[in-house]
Design an enzyme around this catalytic site. Structure first.
Site, mmCIF file in Angstrom:
data_model
loop_
_atom_site.group_PDB
_atom_site.id
_atom_site.type_symbol
_atom_site.label_atom_id
_atom_site.label_comp_id
_atom_site.label_asym_id
_atom_site.label_seq_id
_atom_site.Cartn_x
_atom_site.Cartn_y
_atom_site.Cartn_z
ATOM 1 N N ASN B 398 0.790 -1.176 -0.190
ATOM 2 C CA ASN B 398 -0.117 0.019 -0.087
ATOM 3 C C ASN B 398 0.958 1.532 -0.071
ATOM 4 O O ASN B 398 0.894 2.020 -1.035
ATOM 5 C CB ASN B 398 -0.768 0.461 1.345
ATOM 6 C CG ASN B 398 -2.036 1.481 1.376
ATOM 7 O OD1 ASN B 398 -1.843 2.255 0.430
ATOM 8 N ND2 ASN B 398 -3.138 1.037 2.066
ATOM 9 N N ASP B 399 1.244 1.443 1.607
ATOM 10 C CA ASP B 399 2.484 2.394 1.290
ATOM 11 C C ASP B 399 3.627 2.810 -0.237
ATOM 12 O O ASP B 399 3.408 4.385 -0.564
ATOM 13 C CB ASP B 399 2.488 3.044 2.712
ATOM 14 C CG ASP B 399 1.578 3.244 3.753
ATOM 15 O OD1 ASP B 399 0.592 3.494 3.216
ATOM 16 O OD2 ASP B 399 1.631 2.636 4.955
#
Lengths: 103, 472
Positions: B398-399
């Protein structure tokens, strides 16, 4: 001031070793690729298990029940750190090697 | 005389083995060898200490007990290290680190009464002595490292949640000050044989501080914390070396202390943050106030569409994250990669330096699944090839693919180098839900026009996707 100088003189060898090892530690791993960060941390983790030598020394000169018990515990904990640390690191690195030999 | 010089020589050899081992550990080709060398040095130092160590002319006693403890520690450590799943590796390292810290603290706890008695008999007026300092530092740092490592373990294992409270920072500063005050107090106190209450108070405080130090730090930052605590334990071990005038402990401990600190800083750099920021700033604490502008439409893709898209691509890049690891889907991922390769698709993996739970963790996990080394691209290589890539599949990451790091200065991850998935022609994000990642911030990639979401657990989705591609 005098106490400080006396302190320095008394422990000059240790201070010497500490300072040199400090630079050496930084120098030795300064070019590590990020792929190896985890195994390296784990390997370093095993190396500080050297504290077990202190545990053996304490245990080796223990003569009352409390220090026997604490010393026994300390040796177990130290061994866990050393053996577990090196074995886990080896397992991680084994995988790196396996894929290399395959190709 | 003779035995002592044999012992000292073995310590020099052990120190050299530690240094060379550590050096070799930082190159992929020699790493395994380096680990074995360091282990050899450790074995040597342990055996020679038992055989030849002398204190006031007296050799090591209680040998059966020592051997018993060594056997117990070895068998438990060996089995634990062999049995642990590769995904749970960071937790394991944290536990072993805590054991070392506890060992150092116990040594100090035992040596303090002896030293106090010795100084009381000698009739000196205060405890102001190098040995006292080594004992107190060893106890404090070892205790903090032990308690902190246990909390880090709990957080990585998701047994302990995050507490985000700013007052904890002040409480921590207070504890730290208290620790310093007590250490200074003990240094200047008059030695009284048998009066050891204060050392127990110091022990308790060190343990409490260890807990409260790690507690407010987010789970995503645990690798950095473990690395930091790792170097703490190194310093605690070196304190023992100072106390016993033991060169092997001194060099080994300081080596780990300094290289561990550097490694911690390198890890922070990979996330574009300072160490101080990790320790005192709760990551993403204020991030909920992020700019929420524009329409947010999320495009979903069906399995069959995804299968077609992948099969008729030329270049596919897989970006794996921890979600892949928790779902134990690395083997399926490799299966997909082999399947696509048989259809003439070029599949590579783009590995972000902090993908997984620790830097390099993802490489280990993929290696376990037999993904060849050549297929793993580092972030920069992956970004260089991005414009020519047809599809990027983000699995459980994600990040590390968040465009906010480039174009949103208000984002807490602004400036962090990421894999620029959005530059590829198509993006498929495989995710369980729209939940935020560890940094607890929105990911704009999900709303990007090129992006297609494929919701579901990484493992079952991959299984279905593989079946779908086979049926084409």
């Amino acid at each position: 001031m005098n106490e400080f100088l006396a302190f320095f003189l008394q422990y000059r060898e240790a201070i010497f070793i500490i300072l040199l090892s400090l630079f050496l530690g930084i120098e030795v791993i300064s070019h590590v690729p990020s792929v190896l960060h985890t195994p390296l941390m784990s390997g370093a983790n095993a190396i500080h298990g050297v504290v077990i030598i202190g545990a053996i020394i304490v245990m080796g000169h223990a003569n009352d029940v409390i220090s026997m018990v604490l010393g026994f515990l300390a040796v177990i904990l130290g061994t866990l750190n050393v053996v577990g640390g090196f074995v886990v690191t080896d397992r991680m690195l084994e995988m790196f090697r396996k894929k290399k030999s395959k190709n | 005389m003779e035995t002592i010089s044999i012992l000292e020589m073995s310590y020099i050899l052990a120190s050299v083995l530690f240094i060379v081992g550590l050096k070799k550990l930082s190159h992929p080709d020699t790493a395994r060898n380096g680990n074995l060398m360091a282990a050899g040095g450790m074995g040597l130092a342990i055996v020679f200490t038992i055989l030849f160590h002398k204190k006031d002319g007296e050799g090591i006693g209680n040998i059966p007990w020592i051997l018993g403890a060594l056997v117990i520690g070895t068998s438990v450590g060996w089995v634990a290290a062999r049995k642990v799943k590769m995904t749970a590796m960071p937790q394991m390292v944290s536990i072993f680190n805590g054991m070392g810290g506890a060992c150092a603290a116990l040594i100090s706890l035992m040596e303090f009464p002896r030293l106090q008695e010795k100084l009381a008999i000698a009739g000196v007026s205060s405890m102001l002595h190098g040995e006292t300092l080594a004992i107190l530092f060893g106890l404090t740092i070892g205790g903090v490292s032990f308690a902190g490592s246990m909390i880090a373990f709990g957080k990585l294992d998701e047994k302990i949640g995050d507490i985000k409270a700013s007052w904890l920072r002040y409480l921590n500063l207070f504890f730290l000050a208290l620790l310093v005050v007590i250490v200074v107090m003990i240094m200047f106190k008059h030695p009284v044989s048998g009066d050891n209450t204060i050392i127990y108070i110091l022990t308790a405080l060190a343990l409490i501080y260890g807990v409260s130090f790690v507690m407010p730090i987010g789970g995503a930052d645990m690798p950095v914390v473990i690395s930091l605590l790792n170097s703490f334990t190194g310093i605690a071990a070196a304190c023992g070396g100072f106390l016993y005038n033991n060169q092997a402990m001194l060099t080994g401990g300081i080596l780990v202390g300094s290289s561990g600190t550097l490694l911690t800083i390198l890890m922070c750099k990979a996330m574009n943050r300072s160490l101080l920021n990790v320790i005192i700033g709760a990551f993403g604490g204020d991030a909920s106030a992020l700019s929420e502008t524009g329409d947010k439409t999320v495009k979903e893709i069906t399995l069959s569409d995804a299968a077609v898209l992948l099969s008729y691509s030329q270049k596919v890049l897989v970006v794996p994250g921890y979600g892949l690891a928790v779902a134990q889907a690395q083997h399926l991922c490799h299966e997909l990669d082999v399947l696509l390769a048989s259809k003439g698709v070029e599949v590579k993996y783009g590995i972000h330096p902090v993908a997984g739970r620790m830097p390099g963790h993802m490489n280990v996990l993929l290696a376990e699944a037999d993904v060849p080394y050549e297929k793993l691209l580092e972030m920069e290589e992956a970004n260089n090839e991005m414009l020519n890539t047809d599809v990027v599949i983000v699995i459980g990451a994600n990040d590390v693919v968040n465009p906010a790091s480039e174009d949103d200065p208000s984002s807490p991850i602004y400036g962090m180098p990421v894999i620029k998935a959005w530059e590829a022609k198509n993006v498929i994000v495989m995710k369980r839900s729209m939940a935020k990642g560890y940094a607890a911030i929105e990911n704009k990639l999900f709303y990007h026009p090129k992006n297609n979401m494929l919701f579901g657990d990484a493992k079952s989705t991959l299984q279905k996707l593989i079946a779908e591609i086979k049926n084409l």
